[in-house]
Scaffold this motif. Structure first.
Motif, mmCIF file in Angstrom:
data_model
loop_
_atom_site.group_PDB
_atom_site.id
_atom_site.type_symbol
_atom_site.label_atom_id
_atom_site.label_comp_id
_atom_site.label_asym_id
_atom_site.label_seq_id
_atom_site.Cartn_x
_atom_site.Cartn_y
_atom_site.Cartn_z
ATOM 1 N N ILE A 1 0.820 -1.215 0.000
ATOM 2 C CA ILE A 1 0.000 0.000 0.000
ATOM 3 C C ILE A 1 0.854 1.265 0.000
ATOM 4 O O ILE A 1 0.472 2.278 -0.587
ATOM 5 N N VAL A 2 2.031 1.225 0.640
ATOM 6 C CA VAL A 2 2.898 2.415 0.594
ATOM 7 C C VAL A 2 3.342 2.665 -0.840
ATOM 8 O O VAL A 2 3.253 3.795 -1.342
ATOM 9 N N ALA A 3 3.808 1.629 -1.514
ATOM 10 C CA ALA A 3 4.253 1.777 -2.900
ATOM 11 C C ALA A 3 3.107 2.230 -3.804
ATOM 12 O O ALA A 3 3.298 3.072 -4.692
ATOM 13 N N LYS A 4 1.919 1.691 -3.574
ATOM 14 C CA LYS A 4 0.762 2.074 -4.391
ATOM 15 C C LYS A 4 0.393 3.530 -4.146
ATOM 16 O O LYS A 4 0.100 4.276 -5.091
ATOM 17 N N THR A 5 0.428 3.954 -2.878
ATOM 18 C CA THR A 5 0.114 5.335 -2.540
ATOM 19 C C THR A 5 1.120 6.283 -3.174
ATOM 20 O O THR A 5 0.756 7.321 -3.742
ATOM 21 N N VAL A 6 2.386 5.934 -3.095
ATOM 22 C CA VAL A 6 3.445 6.768 -3.667
ATOM 23 C C VAL A 6 3.288 6.856 -5.185
ATOM 24 O O VAL A 6 3.473 7.928 -5.781
ATOM 25 N N SER A 7 2.921 5.763 -5.819
ATOM 26 C CA SER A 7 2.709 5.770 -7.262
ATOM 27 C C SER A 7 1.575 6.711 -7.642
ATOM 28 O O SER A 7 1.684 7.489 -8.601
ATOM 29 N N LEU A 8 0.475 6.661 -6.889
ATOM 30 C CA LEU A 8 -0.648 7.554 -7.164
ATOM 31 C C LEU A 8 -0.240 9.007 -6.954
ATOM 32 O O LEU A 8 -0.603 9.893 -7.737
ATOM 33 N N CYS A 9 0.531 9.266 -5.910
ATOM 34 C CA CYS A 9 1.018 10.630 -5.665
ATOM 35 C C CYS A 9 1.887 11.119 -6.824
ATOM 36 O O CYS A 9 1.847 12.301 -7.187
ATOM 37 N N SER A 10 2.666 10.219 -7.395
ATOM 38 C CA SER A 10 3.541 10.618 -8.501
ATOM 39 C C SER A 10 2.729 11.046 -9.715
ATOM 40 O O SER A 10 3.182 11.894 -10.501
ATOM 41 N N HIS A 11 1.544 10.474 -9.882
ATOM 42 C CA HIS A 11 0.673 10.874 -10.986
ATOM 43 C C HIS A 11 -0.053 12.191 -10.676
ATOM 44 O O HIS A 11 -0.447 12.911 -11.606
ATOM 45 N N ILE A 12 -0.233 12.496 -9.401
ATOM 46 C CA ILE A 12 -0.861 13.758 -8.998
ATOM 47 C C ILE A 12 0.158 14.897 -9.015
ATOM 48 O O ILE A 12 -0.200 16.072 -9.180
ATOM 49 N N TYR A 13 1.418 14.561 -8.865
ATOM 50 C CA TYR A 13 2.488 15.555 -8.740
ATOM 51 C C TYR A 13 2.452 16.651 -9.810
ATOM 52 O O TYR A 13 2.535 17.850 -9.474
ATOM 53 N N PRO A 14 2.315 16.343 -11.116
ATOM 54 C CA PRO A 14 2.287 17.423 -12.111
ATOM 55 C C PRO A 14 1.137 18.407 -11.889
ATOM 56 O O PRO A 14 1.285 19.608 -12.151
ATOM 57 N N LEU A 15 -0.010 17.908 -11.428
ATOM 58 C CA LEU A 15 -1.138 18.795 -11.115
ATOM 59 C C LEU A 15 -0.757 19.732 -9.970
ATOM 60 O O LEU A 15 -1.031 20.938 -10.025
ATOM 61 N N ASN A 16 -0.129 19.185 -8.942
ATOM 62 C CA ASN A 16 0.286 20.019 -7.807
ATOM 63 C C ASN A 16 1.278 21.093 -8.242
ATOM 64 O O ASN A 16 1.219 22.231 -7.767
ATOM 65 N N VAL A 17 2.180 20.737 -9.126
ATOM 66 C CA VAL A 17 3.164 21.715 -9.627
ATOM 67 C C VAL A 17 2.458 22.835 -10.394
ATOM 68 O O VAL A 17 2.740 24.019 -10.196
ATOM 69 N N PHE A 18 1.520 22.467 -11.265
ATOM 70 C CA PHE A 18 0.777 23.472 -12.040
ATOM 71 C C PHE A 18 0.063 24.432 -11.101
ATOM 72 O O PHE A 18 0.129 25.654 -11.275
ATOM 73 N N LEU A 19 -0.619 23.902 -10.097
ATOM 74 C CA LEU A 19 -1.388 24.745 -9.168
ATOM 75 C C LEU A 19 -0.471 25.612 -8.325
ATOM 76 O O LEU A 19 -0.757 26.796 -8.097
ATOM 77 N N ASN A 20 0.635 25.037 -7.877
ATOM 78 C CA ASN A 20 1.572 25.796 -7.042
ATOM 79 C C ASN A 20 2.213 26.931 -7.848
ATOM 80 O O ASN A 20 2.368 28.057 -7.360
ATOM 81 N N ASN A 21 2.547 26.658 -9.108
ATOM 82 C CA ASN A 21 3.141 27.693 -9.954
ATOM 83 C C ASN A 21 2.158 28.842 -10.180
ATOM 84 O O ASN A 21 2.579 30.010 -10.338
ATOM 85 N N ALA A 22 0.870 28.523 -10.197
ATOM 86 C CA ALA A 22 -0.133 29.558 -10.425
ATOM 87 C C ALA A 22 -0.224 30.560 -9.280
ATOM 88 O O ALA A 22 -0.537 31.735 -9.485
ATOM 89 N N ILE A 23 0.055 30.089 -8.060
ATOM 90 C CA ILE A 23 -0.163 30.956 -6.896
ATOM 91 C C ILE A 23 1.125 31.537 -6.343
ATOM 92 O O ILE A 23 1.108 32.267 -5.358
ATOM 93 N N VAL A 24 2.268 31.222 -6.958
ATOM 94 C CA VAL A 24 3.532 31.781 -6.491
ATOM 95 C C VAL A 24 3.561 33.288 -6.750
ATOM 96 O O VAL A 24 3.191 33.739 -7.828
#
Length: 221
Positions: free
Chosen positions: A198-221
């Motif tokens: 489950i840790v590996a699966k959770t980390v994998s899902l987070c890695s797919h969410i990561y680009p979305l988080n970067v886009f949103l974070n760049n918008a509010i910097v």
């Protein structure tokens, strides 16, 4: 992994959501919380290898939300949550709120999510401006086949019934601009959260969410 005893405690808490029962079972709560803290620590360590904006020095205890509900303004006066929530915040300029990862452990209702839920006014305005200027980058992320398969239709979340101020109805990205939240999430079964991977699966899902988080974070910097 999440232990069966942790899920059993939460199931029984949902059926006995009162102070007397909780006090009598406080030791079980403490053991369950410790299990979730250990899980959070393992996830944070691994997610940080992909997402450099995760503070690896963060205390995982502080990432696991308290089980006590704030009932001051709620008609529901049950004193305890039926779940353990884990927030994994990303570092932002000036310590402001922004994109993050969130994991919920609850029998029959566990999930992992990421993005930015209900941004505050100035952040929401900035995100909409970034979408208006650079929508293709966001669409490349959320419309990618693998992302859509994992998290469903990104546009299918709470949005305005009318057009946001300053954006015309014929804007080609109006459905993205109407969004009130910018979240990707995936449900996890009780069986999944109890497996060793489950840790590996959770980390994998987070890695797919990561680009979305970067886009949103760049918008509010």
């Amino acid at each position: 992994m999440i232990k069966k005893e942790t899920l059993d405690f939460l199931k029984e808490l949902a059926q006995n959501n009162n102070r007397d029962w909780f006090i009598a079972n406080k030791a079980r709560h403490d053991q369950a919380r410790e299990n979730v803290i250990e899980f959070a620590a393992a996830v944070i360590k691994e997610v940080a290898k992909t997402d450099r904006d995760i503070n690896t020095d963060v205390d995982p205890k502080k990432c696991v939300l308290r089980i006590y509900r704030d009932v001051r303004f709620s008609p529901d006066k049950t004193p305890y949550k039926k779940n353990f929530g884990i927030t994994i915040p990303r570092q932002h300029p000036n310590g402001s709120r922004g994109s993050e990862y969130y994991i919920q452990i609850e029998p029959g209702n566990s999930f992992i999510a990421g993005g930015y839920w209900m941004p505050e006014g100035n952040h929401l305005k900035a995100i909409r401006q970034e979408i208006d200027y650079n929508a293709q980058e966001l669409k490349d992320i959320v419309d990618a086949p693998e992302f859509a398969e994992l998290f469903g239709n990104f546009r299918d979340q709470e949005k305005l019934k009318t057009n946001p101020r300053d954006y015309a109805a014929d804007n080609e990205n109006i459905e993205l601009l109407k969004l009130k939240s910018f979240v990707a999430w995936r449900k996890l079964t009780d069986s999944e959260v109890q497996k060793k991977d489950i840790v590996a699966k959770t980390v994998s899902l987070c890695s797919h969410i990561y680009p979305l988080n970067v886009f949103l974070n760049n918008a509010i910097v």
